[in-house]
Every structure is written in structure tokens, then in C-alpha cells.
Scaffold this motif. Structure first.
Motif, PDB file in Angstrom:
ATOM      1  N   GLY A 163       0.817  -1.220   0.000  1.00 39.85           N
ATOM      2  CA  GLY A 163       0.000   0.000   0.000  1.00 39.85           C
ATOM      3  C   GLY A 163       0.843   1.259   0.000  1.00 39.85           C
ATOM      4  O   GLY A 163       0.536   2.233  -0.695  1.00 39.85           O
ATOM      5  N   THR A 164       1.937   1.240   0.783  1.00 42.14           N
ATOM      6  CA  THR A 164       2.844   2.394   0.795  1.00 42.14           C
ATOM      7  C   THR A 164       3.481   2.600  -0.569  1.00 42.14           C
ATOM      8  O   THR A 164       3.616   3.743  -1.050  1.00 42.14           O
ATOM      9  CB  THR A 164       3.936   2.191   1.859  1.00 42.14           C
ATOM     10  OG1 THR A 164       3.332   1.976   3.129  1.00 42.14           O
ATOM     11  CG2 THR A 164       4.854   3.397   1.922  1.00 42.14           C
ATOM     12  N   GLY A 165       3.864   1.517  -1.217  1.00 42.21           N
ATOM     13  CA  GLY A 165       4.460   1.627  -2.554  1.00 42.21           C
ATOM     14  C   GLY A 165       3.478   2.170  -3.567  1.00 42.21           C
ATOM     15  O   GLY A 165       3.828   3.019  -4.404  1.00 42.21           O
ATOM     16  N   VAL A 166       2.221   1.692  -3.518  1.00 46.40           N
ATOM     17  CA  VAL A 166       1.198   2.198  -4.440  1.00 46.40           C
ATOM     18  C   VAL A 166       0.957   3.686  -4.203  1.00 46.40           C
ATOM     19  O   VAL A 166       0.826   4.476  -5.153  1.00 46.40           O
ATOM     20  CB  VAL A 166      -0.108   1.393  -4.272  1.00 46.40           C
ATOM     21  CG1 VAL A 166      -1.236   2.041  -5.067  1.00 46.40           C
ATOM     22  CG2 VAL A 166       0.097  -0.044  -4.727  1.00 46.40           C
ATOM     23  N   PHE A 167       0.917   4.097  -2.940  1.00 46.29           N
ATOM     24  CA  PHE A 167       0.693   5.510  -2.620  1.00 46.29           C
ATOM     25  C   PHE A 167       1.839   6.377  -3.137  1.00 46.29           C
ATOM     26  O   PHE A 167       1.616   7.430  -3.762  1.00 46.29           O
ATOM     27  CB  PHE A 167       0.551   5.662  -1.107  1.00 46.29           C
ATOM     28  CG  PHE A 167       0.382   7.083  -0.662  1.00 46.29           C
ATOM     29  CD1 PHE A 167      -0.836   7.738  -0.805  1.00 46.29           C
ATOM     30  CD2 PHE A 167       1.447   7.792  -0.104  1.00 46.29           C
ATOM     31  CE1 PHE A 167      -0.985   9.049  -0.391  1.00 46.29           C
ATOM     32  CE2 PHE A 167       1.301   9.097   0.302  1.00 46.29           C
ATOM     33  CZ  PHE A 167       0.079   9.734   0.156  1.00 46.29           C
ATOM     34  N   GLY A 168       3.071   5.955  -2.891  1.00 45.26           N
ATOM     35  CA  GLY A 168       4.222   6.731  -3.362  1.00 45.26           C
ATOM     36  C   GLY A 168       4.270   6.833  -4.870  1.00 45.26           C
ATOM     37  O   GLY A 168       4.518   7.914  -5.431  1.00 45.26           O
ATOM     38  N   ALA A 169       4.026   5.723  -5.557  1.00 42.58           N
ATOM     39  CA  ALA A 169       4.044   5.741  -7.025  1.00 42.58           C
ATOM     40  C   ALA A 169       2.927   6.622  -7.566  1.00 42.58           C
ATOM     41  O   ALA A 169       3.111   7.347  -8.558  1.00 42.58           O
ATOM     42  CB  ALA A 169       3.914   4.317  -7.564  1.00 42.58           C
ATOM     43  N   LEU A 194       3.848  10.554  -7.023  1.00 43.92           N
ATOM     44  CA  LEU A 194       4.873  11.051  -7.943  1.00 43.92           C
ATOM     45  C   LEU A 194       4.409  10.985  -9.389  1.00 43.92           C
ATOM     46  O   LEU A 194       4.746  11.864 -10.202  1.00 43.92           O
ATOM     47  CB  LEU A 194       6.161  10.242  -7.757  1.00 43.92           C
ATOM     48  CG  LEU A 194       6.850  10.403  -6.388  1.00 43.92           C
ATOM     49  CD1 LEU A 194       8.099   9.540  -6.321  1.00 43.92           C
ATOM     50  CD2 LEU A 194       7.194  11.864  -6.124  1.00 43.92           C
ATOM     51  N   SER A 195       3.633   9.975  -9.735  1.00 44.78           N
ATOM     52  CA  SER A 195       3.118   9.879 -11.106  1.00 44.78           C
ATOM     53  C   SER A 195       2.110  10.987 -11.396  1.00 44.78           C
ATOM     54  O   SER A 195       2.098  11.558 -12.494  1.00 44.78           O
ATOM     55  CB  SER A 195       2.470   8.510 -11.328  1.00 44.78           C
ATOM     56  OG  SER A 195       3.421   7.475 -11.199  1.00 44.78           O
ATOM     57  N   SER A 196       1.260  11.314 -10.415  1.00 44.26           N
ATOM     58  CA  SER A 196       0.298  12.405 -10.617  1.00 44.26           C
ATOM     59  C   SER A 196       1.012  13.748 -10.757  1.00 44.26           C
ATOM     60  O   SER A 196       0.585  14.606 -11.533  1.00 44.26           O
ATOM     61  CB  SER A 196      -0.688  12.454  -9.445  1.00 44.26           C
ATOM     62  OG  SER A 196      -0.008  12.733  -8.227  1.00 44.26           O
ATOM     63  N   ALA A 197       2.126  13.929 -10.035  1.00 47.10           N
ATOM     64  CA  ALA A 197       2.904  15.163 -10.178  1.00 47.10           C
ATOM     65  C   ALA A 197       3.517  15.255 -11.573  1.00 47.10           C
ATOM     66  O   ALA A 197       3.575  16.339 -12.175  1.00 47.10           O
ATOM     67  CB  ALA A 197       3.998  15.221  -9.114  1.00 47.10           C
ATOM     68  N   ALA A 243       6.741   3.247 -11.108  1.00 44.76           N
ATOM     69  CA  ALA A 243       6.163   1.922 -10.887  1.00 44.76           C
ATOM     70  C   ALA A 243       7.252   0.881 -10.636  1.00 44.76           C
ATOM     71  O   ALA A 243       7.115  -0.004  -9.786  1.00 44.76           O
ATOM     72  CB  ALA A 243       5.311   1.519 -12.092  1.00 44.76           C
ATOM     73  N   GLY A 244       8.359   0.972 -11.367  1.00 48.56           N
ATOM     74  CA  GLY A 244       9.461   0.042 -11.150  1.00 48.56           C
ATOM     75  C   GLY A 244      10.148   0.261  -9.820  1.00 48.56           C
ATOM     76  O   GLY A 244      10.561  -0.698  -9.149  1.00 48.56           O
ATOM     77  N   LEU A 245      10.285   1.513  -9.398  1.00 54.71           N
ATOM     78  CA  LEU A 245      10.958   1.817  -8.147  1.00 54.71           C
ATOM     79  C   LEU A 245      10.162   1.347  -6.930  1.00 54.71           C
ATOM     80  O   LEU A 245      10.708   0.755  -5.996  1.00 54.71           O
ATOM     81  CB  LEU A 245      11.222   3.324  -8.051  1.00 54.71           C
ATOM     82  CG  LEU A 245      11.825   3.829  -6.736  1.00 54.71           C
ATOM     83  CD1 LEU A 245      13.219   3.246  -6.531  1.00 54.71           C
ATOM     84  CD2 LEU A 245      11.858   5.349  -6.727  1.00 54.71           C
ATOM     85  N   PHE A 246       8.844   1.625  -6.930  1.00 50.75           N
ATOM     86  CA  PHE A 246       8.037   1.336  -5.745  1.00 50.75           C
ATOM     87  C   PHE A 246       7.418  -0.059  -5.763  1.00 50.75           C
ATOM     88  O   PHE A 246       7.157  -0.619  -4.699  1.00 50.75           O
ATOM     89  CB  PHE A 246       6.917   2.384  -5.618  1.00 50.75           C
ATOM     90  CG  PHE A 246       7.397   3.718  -5.151  1.00 50.75           C
ATOM     91  CD1 PHE A 246       7.524   4.001  -3.811  1.00 50.75           C
ATOM     92  CD2 PHE A 246       7.729   4.707  -6.069  1.00 50.75           C
ATOM     93  CE1 PHE A 246       7.962   5.241  -3.373  1.00 50.75           C
ATOM     94  CE2 PHE A 246       8.168   5.950  -5.645  1.00 50.75           C
ATOM     95  CZ  PHE A 246       8.297   6.219  -4.289  1.00 50.75           C
ATOM     96  N   LEU A 247       7.148  -0.605  -6.960  1.00 45.59           N
ATOM     97  CA  LEU A 247       6.441  -1.885  -7.033  1.00 45.59           C
ATOM     98  C   LEU A 247       7.208  -2.954  -7.789  1.00 45.59           C
ATOM     99  O   LEU A 247       6.786  -4.111  -7.816  1.00 45.59           O
ATOM    100  CB  LEU A 247       5.073  -1.692  -7.697  1.00 45.59           C
ATOM    101  CG  LEU A 247       4.116  -0.723  -6.979  1.00 45.59           C
ATOM    102  CD1 LEU A 247       2.880  -0.497  -7.829  1.00 45.59           C
ATOM    103  CD2 LEU A 247       3.731  -1.263  -5.610  1.00 45.59           C
ATOM    104  N   GLY A 248       8.295  -2.572  -8.424  1.00 45.70           N
ATOM    105  CA  GLY A 248       9.088  -3.534  -9.171  1.00 45.70           C
ATOM    106  C   GLY A 248       8.364  -4.131 -10.351  1.00 45.70           C
ATOM    107  O   GLY A 248       8.585  -5.289 -10.717  1.00 45.70           O
TER     108      GLY A 248
END
Length: 476
Positions: A77-83, A86-89, A440-445
Motif C-alpha cells: 500500500g505504501t508503494g502504491v501511494f508513493g508511485a 509522484l506519477s500524478s505530479a 512503478a518500477g521503483l516502488f512496485l518492481g
């Protein structure tokens, strides 16, 4: 004697029958609900166990403590939130600020547009024509009408309060009558250095009254003939006069004007309004102006962006109600029209009036004079995009002197510009894909195939899973 059944016994028998019926129905309902829950649970376990998104496999792994699954769910969940953040920005940057303005210095590789000019004579009324108009209008007090027409010819946002009250003339005819009695302005126009008769003074109606424009591509859209024919056509032919450093010195000359004038200098794809700066020259003087220019143009890549992305508009991208073409100042005029209708319920006579517009009479103009500062400055009342292709001119030298041949005017570039500005795309859609893929690769691989895998699992794979499960051959 037959005795009636006691109510308590009757209710108890009915309740027993309902319970028996419920026992017969319940197993059937459970048999219907249980397979759906079991299918969904089995399918989700299958998806999480084989998904290439990191962390999912630890949630459904066998012989794991429930706390481990909870920790991994929190990490995912933390990875999805972070991705997502940053993606929305990144997407917001692409939508709001994907362009950059850079500088070019190779001045021999481009042409520069010659300064356009709008000349507004200070003499507004032709005396002989005024007499003819007064003879043709059947009113009682022609002296009051004459005084009213003289003040109306001078009227603009700065002096609406000086218009004399007169109400026997329909306000819809104001502009038509002013065109009939306008001052006869027929000077000689030429340009030194170029042999061309293509450039002349175009009569145009402005917020300062009837004026004349040179080297303007937009003046024709406010010309009396264009309005009279009720045209809405956008012409593709350009009338811009371009000059090059190899052309040498080029000046435009307007001679024998026989009147004082205000001159406004602007780009070929711009007009003038009441807030524009002007230079005044009295009758009998020769005015010489030497200018410098700074051009900003938009590259082909930036042209393909949406208007809200590049933050500018081309002249053919008009969203204005009263003009078929767009410019920054035409947009501000549209704001003044809207504000005038909201404040006083009418618009001044020098605008192009549509079917739902009411032209101001003397009382309406006096009402507008109360809000003159607000209408001129348009603070907090207007939001307009700048022009995508624009040239800004600065007066470097000015020379004025009395001239025995009447009012003359000359202007041109003091020297050719050594640089220009270019609006170009710095952040393209491919950059958006790269940035979002990196997040997506950084936070979720995961990668693009991971997202395609989700689509595949919850469409085609789900269909075959349910089909095989119903036949007793569910895929593990």
C-alpha cells in the motif's frame, strides 16, 4: 360441539411450518453462495501467487504468520501511494508546464516582421459630411443632435461622461452615422527599400473610434465592410511585411495627413485597445520613430499541444463571441463587453453587436463612465492567454519637428534583432511514460507487462477459470 383453535396454538403451527420451509431452502442457498465465494478466493490466491508485482506472493504464501501478510500488505500500500503521488505530479507537469522558452541568436536564418501601426486621427468629424447627415435625419432639435454627434465621435472609456444626453436617435445606428460623417483621412503611404503596393492603411473600428492600421493581419476583422456584410470568415492569406538584415534600412512613410494623430505600434497579429500606449503628434509636425524588436514564436512541436498546455493561442483558435480571430487584446475586449453588460446592461457602440446585445445610449454610456477604471484595467475580471507568435517593439529613438508639408510620419527598425525567443516542448508524452514507468518500477518492481498481466487476469483468465471451476476442473 366443535371448538375453535386457540390463537396461540395457531401461531405456533404457522411458525413450525415456516421453519421447516427454511430448512428445506437454506441448503440450496448455501450451495449457490458457497461456490461464488470459493471461486473468488481461489482466483485471487492464484493471481497474487503468480503476479510479477513484488510483494504479492508473500501475502498468499503458505505457512506464513498472519502478521507477515499484514506487513506486506502495508508495504504494498505504501508503494502504491508513493508511485501514485509522484506519477500524478509528473502528469500535472505535462498538462500545465510542458514547454520552455529558449533563445536563438543566428539572426540571418529568420525574417522579422515589420512593425505594424494603428493611426487614430484626432480630427473625428468632417464638417461638410456632418451637415449632410443632419439634413438627412428628421429630428426637431438638430442643434442638440449636432452637439451629441460631436461628443459621440470622441467617446471612449476615458470620457463617456462627456457625451451629451440625446435620445431621439436609436443607439443601434450610432456607429453607422459616425462612419458617414468621419473625417476624410486619405494620406499617401509608402515604404522605402521595398517596391510593393501590397501594404496600405486598413480602416478599422477600435475602442478609440475609427482608426487606420498598417501591416496588420487582424484589422480587417474589425473593418466597417467586414461588419456590414456580417462575415465570420478567417482568411488564411497573410499580409505581413517581413524584413531581413540583408534588406538594409526599411521605413514606412505616411504623409499629408492634415491632422494630428495618435500612433500605436504593435505586432501584425495584435490590435490596440484603450489601455495600449500611444504617441501623440500634433498637426503640422513630422514624427520619426526608430524601433527595436523582440520576437517570440512557437515551434511545430508546441503547436500540437493543447491550448492549456502551451498557455498561448494562435489567431485562428478563437473562442471569442464577438470576433472570429483571437489575440490577447481582443480577448480583453471580450472581457470588457461581458463586464459592460453585467454592470450596465449594454455595450458601447464601437463593438460588433450580436443579436442578444443592446447598444448603450447616452444613459448607458454615462453608467459605464462610473466604472471606467475597472473597465480599462480589468483587474480580477479577465483571464486571457498570450499570443503564441508575438513581436514586441520598443521605441529606441524619437524625433519630432515642425514640417511645412503637414503632418507626416515615418517609422522603422533601428537595427535588426540579434536574438529571438522560441517556445518549444521540453516535456513530451514519451517523457511522461518514462517517468511513470520509473515510479512503478521503483516502488512496485513492475513494468508495462505487469499492468497488462492484471488486465489479462481479470478478463480472459477469469472467464476460463470460472468456466473450468463450474465443470469441476478449476486450474490451480
Amino acid at each position: 360441539m366443535e371448538t375453535s383453535t386457540h390463537p396461540t396454538r395457531k401461531f405456533a403451527s404457522i411458525w413450525v411450518e415456516k421453519m421447516k420451509l427454511k430448512r428445506r431452502i437454506a441448503p440450496h442457498e448455501e450451495s449457490q453462495n458457497l461456490p461464488f465465494v470459493k471461486i473468488l478466493t481461489s482466483f485471487l490466491k492464484l493471481f497474487l501467487s503468480v503476479s510479477t508485482i513484488h510483494g504479492f506472493v508473500h501475502v498468499t504464501a503458505e505457512k506464513r504468520h498472519p502478521s507477515e501478510a499484514i506487513i506486506w500488505l502495508a508495504l504494498i500500500g505504501t508503494g502504491v501511494f508513493g508511485a501514485s503521488i509522484l506519477s500524478s505530479a509528473t502528469w500535472k507537469r505535462y498538462q500545465e508546464n510542458p514547454t520552455v522558452i529558449s533563445m536563438e541568436r543566428d539572426r540571418f536564418t529568420w525574417n522579422t516582421s515589420f512593425p505594424a501601426a494603428t493611426i487614430c486621427p484626432t480630427s473625428k468629424v468632417h464638417e461638410d459630411l456632418l451637415k449632410g447627415v443632419l439634413q438627412n435625419i428628421n429630428v426637431k432639435n438638430k442643434t442638440a443632435l449636432e452637439a451629441f454627434l460631436r461628443t459621440l465621435a470622441e467617446a471612449n472609456y476615458k470620457n463617456f461622461d462627456k457625451v451629451l444626453p440625446y435620445y431621439e436617435l436609436p443607439s443601434e445606428q450610432f456607429m453607422k452615422i459616425l462612419l458617414q460623417l468621419q473625417y476624410e483621412f486619405k494620406p499617401l503611404v509608402s515604404n522605402s527599400g521595398l517596391q510593393s503596393n501590397k501594404y496600405y492603411l486598413e480602416k478599422t473600428i477600435t475602442e478609440m473610434g475609427i482608426c487606420y492600421s498598417y501591416n496588420s493581419n487582424l484589422a480587417i476583422y474589425n473593418s466597417p465592410s467586414y461588419r456590414e456584410k456580417k462575415l465570420w470568415t478567417v482568411y488564411t492569406e497573410t499580409r505581413t511585411l517581413f524584413v531581413h538584415p540583408l534588406d538594409g534600412e526599411i521605413f514606412a512613410n505616411v504623409v499629408n495627413m492634415s491632422t494630428g494623430f495618435h500612433i500605436y505600434l504593435h505586432g501584425p497579429y495584435e490590435v490596440v485597445d484603450i489601455a495600449s500606449k500611444s504617441l501623440y503628434s500634433p498637426d503640422g509636425f513630422f514624427l520619426q520613430l526608430y524601433l527595436s524588436a523582440l520576437t517570440i514564436f512557437t515551434s511545430q512541436g508546441a503547436r500540437e499541444l493543447a491550448i492549456n498546455q502551451r498557455k498561448c493561442q494562435f489567431y485562428h483558435e478563437s473562442n471569442l463571441r464577438h470576433s472570429p480571430v483571437y489575440s490577447y487584446l481582443l480577448c480583453r475586449m471580450e472581457c470588457r463587453i461581458t463586464l459592460s453588460k453585467r454592470l450596465c446592461g449594454c455595450i458601447p457602440h464601437f463593438y460588433r453587436n450580436l443579436a442578444d446585445d443592446r447598444v448603450c445610449n447616452a444613459s448607458g454610456l454615462h453608467c459605464l463612465s462610473k466604472y471606467s477604471d475597472r473597465l480599462i484595467t480589468l483587474k480580477r475580471d479577465c483571464s486571457c492567454y498570450s499570443n503564441c507568435d508575438e513581436v514586441n517593439y520598443v521605441i529606441e529613438d524619437k524625433d519630432t519637428r515642425e514640417w511645412f508639408l503637414g503632418s507626416n510620419l515615418q517609422w522603422g527598425l533601428k537595427e535588426y534583432p540579434r536574438m529571438r525567443l522560441r517556445r518549444d516542448v521540453i516535456f513530451r508524452f514519451t517523457d511522461v511514460l518514462v517517468y511513470i514507468g520509473g515510479m512503478a518500477g521503483l516502488f512496485l518492481g513492475c513494468s508495462v507487462l505487469s499492468f497488462l498481466e492484471i488486465v489479462y487476469f481479470f478478463t480472459l483468465r477469469l472467464f476460463w477459470f470460472v468456466t473450468k471451476y463450474e465443470t469441476g476442473n478449476a486450474v490451480k
